[in-house]
Design a protein around this motif. Structure first.
Motif, PDB file in Angstrom:
ATOM      1  N   UNK A   1      -4.624   5.137 -14.080  1.00 61.12           N
ATOM      2  CA  UNK A   1      -4.276   4.122 -13.092  1.00 61.12           C
ATOM      3  C   UNK A   1      -4.591   2.739 -13.636  1.00 61.12           C
ATOM      4  N   UNK A   2      -3.557   1.913 -13.750  1.00 59.81           N
ATOM      5  CA  UNK A   2      -3.702   0.551 -14.272  1.00 59.81           C
ATOM      6  C   UNK A   2      -3.774  -0.424 -13.101  1.00 59.81           C
ATOM      7  N   UNK A   3      -4.966  -0.941 -12.838  1.00 60.21           N
ATOM      8  CA  UNK A   3      -5.190  -1.887 -11.745  1.00 60.21           C
ATOM      9  C   UNK A   3      -4.568  -1.377 -10.432  1.00 60.21           C
ATOM     10  N   UNK A   4      -4.998  -0.221  -9.936  1.00 61.53           N
ATOM     11  CA  UNK A   4      -4.333   0.385  -8.777  1.00 61.53           C
ATOM     12  C   UNK A   4      -4.522  -0.359  -7.471  1.00 61.53           C
ATOM     13  N   UNK A   5      -5.446  -1.326  -7.425  1.00 63.07           N
ATOM     14  CA  UNK A   5      -5.683  -2.042  -6.167  1.00 63.07           C
ATOM     15  C   UNK A   5      -5.271  -3.507  -6.237  1.00 63.07           C
ATOM     16  N   UNK A  18       0.811  -1.211   0.000  1.00 61.97           N
ATOM     17  CA  UNK A  18       0.000   0.000   0.000  1.00 61.97           C
ATOM     18  C   UNK A  18       0.846   1.263   0.000  1.00 61.97           C
ATOM     19  N   UNK A  19       1.947   1.240   0.725  1.00 63.33           N
ATOM     20  CA  UNK A  19       2.851   2.398   0.750  1.00 63.33           C
ATOM     21  C   UNK A  19       3.485   2.603  -0.618  1.00 63.33           C
ATOM     22  N   UNK A  20       3.905   1.522  -1.256  1.00 61.86           N
ATOM     23  CA  UNK A  20       4.506   1.646  -2.599  1.00 61.86           C
ATOM     24  C   UNK A  20       3.499   2.213  -3.587  1.00 61.86           C
ATOM     25  N   UNK A  21       2.234   1.803  -3.460  1.00 59.51           N
ATOM     26  CA  UNK A  21       1.219   2.328  -4.373  1.00 59.51           C
ATOM     27  C   UNK A  21       1.024   3.824  -4.155  1.00 59.51           C
ATOM     28  N   UNK A  22       1.062   4.261  -2.912  1.00 60.37           N
ATOM     29  CA  UNK A  22       0.942   5.689  -2.618  1.00 60.37           C
ATOM     30  C   UNK A  22       2.145   6.462  -3.167  1.00 60.37           C
TER      31      UNK A  22
END
Length: 288
Positions: free
Chosen positions: A173-177, A153-157
């Motif tokens: 955003x490509x598959x952000x979750x 989650x931190x890397x995504x942020x």
């Protein structure tokens, strides 16, 4: 007001044996200013290839052609090859998108120096501010860490912060979750929604998760086999889908109040040999 519009995009890839694989077929998509557009479909439907075409990061031997491309009411097709559209992309897997030998600060300050003409200590200050904006605690400390030291989650942020530092008008955003647990997924979706409100961002989200579309998006584009099969407001498409493939996607969602009901993942609409969704399908795409 339509901010970005693309008409009849086709993408093909020349294989090593000389044969040509057609990936996208006459794809037309538009997104309004300040809107969140969801592009949904199963793996291999062409969602990511559409984004990569707009970002000009197609694979080797891939060729994209289109009839028209407009951005902010101006014709952008003539200059598309030499000018960058003000889009920034959040990639699907942040861990593999970062250089594992560079610290987070190096990744972010590189973007600041390139797009904001700021260097040295000022670039680091802006990088830390961007991390703070996306909800990362102790941003100055995080600048000194390596990607593998952060959670998913931190890397995504961090990836979102890096995208924002290029000052885009459209965030893609490509598959952000993907690969995030349910709690972190909700946090990332909430972050994207708040960024839309605070910065006036236009957002395009590619996903196979219809829950993401329902929670975040205003309109949805449904893709199948490199084609757009249905598009419209999220509420309308979900309540009254017009295409059989869209109906099958929605029917495949499990419901906690009906666990005894069989899922529809094996329906004829998904069959590789289905006449309705064969490569030569002439089914009319309805824009609801």
């Amino acid at each position: 007001m339509t901010l970005l519009s693309i008409s009849n995009l086709n993408v093909s890839i020349t294989q090593p044996d000389g044969s040509v694989a057609h990936i996208l077929h006459d794809v037309s998509v538009g997104v309004d200013r300040g809107e969140v557009l969801g592009i949904v479909g199963e793996s291999g439907s062409g969602k990511t290839m559409l984004l990569r075409s707009l970002m000009k990061i197609l694979p080797p031997r891939a060729v994209a052609t289109m009839d028209a491309l407009t951005f902010d009411d101006r014709d952008a097709l003539a200059t598309f090859e030499r000018e960058r559209l003000p889009l920034s992309m959040v990639f699907q897997d942040p861990l593999t998108s970062f250089n594992p030998l560079r610290k987070i600060g190096g990744h972010l300050t590189e973007v600041v120096k390139r797009f904001q003409a700021v260097s040295g200590g000022a670039a680091r200050v802006r990088a830390a501010a961007a991390l703070d904006q996306v909800g990362i605690p102790h941003p100055k400390r995080v600048l000194g860490q390596y990607p593998h030291e952060l959670s998913g989650g931190m890397r995504q942020r961090v990836m979102i912060a890096m995208a924002l530092l290029s000052e885009p008008e459209v965030l893609v955003a490509d598959e952000p979750t993907t690969a995030l647990d349910a709690t972190i997924q909700a946090q990332i979706l909430s972050l994207l929604s708040s960024l839309r409100e605070s910065r006036g961002l236009t957002i395009i989200v590619v996903t196979h998760d219809l829950g993401v579309v329902a929670a975040l998006c205003d309109r949805v584009v449904v893709m199948k086999d490199g084609r757009v099969v249905e598009t419209g407001p999220v509420e309308q498409v979900f309540a009254d889908p017009q295409n059989a493939y869209t109906k099958s996607l929605l029917a495949s969602i499990p419901h906690v109040d009906g666990l005894e009901t069989e899922l529809s993942a094996g329906s004829d609409a998904f069959s590789a040999g289905s006449d309705e969704f064969s490569a030569g399908s002439d089914e009319e795409v309805r824009d609801v």
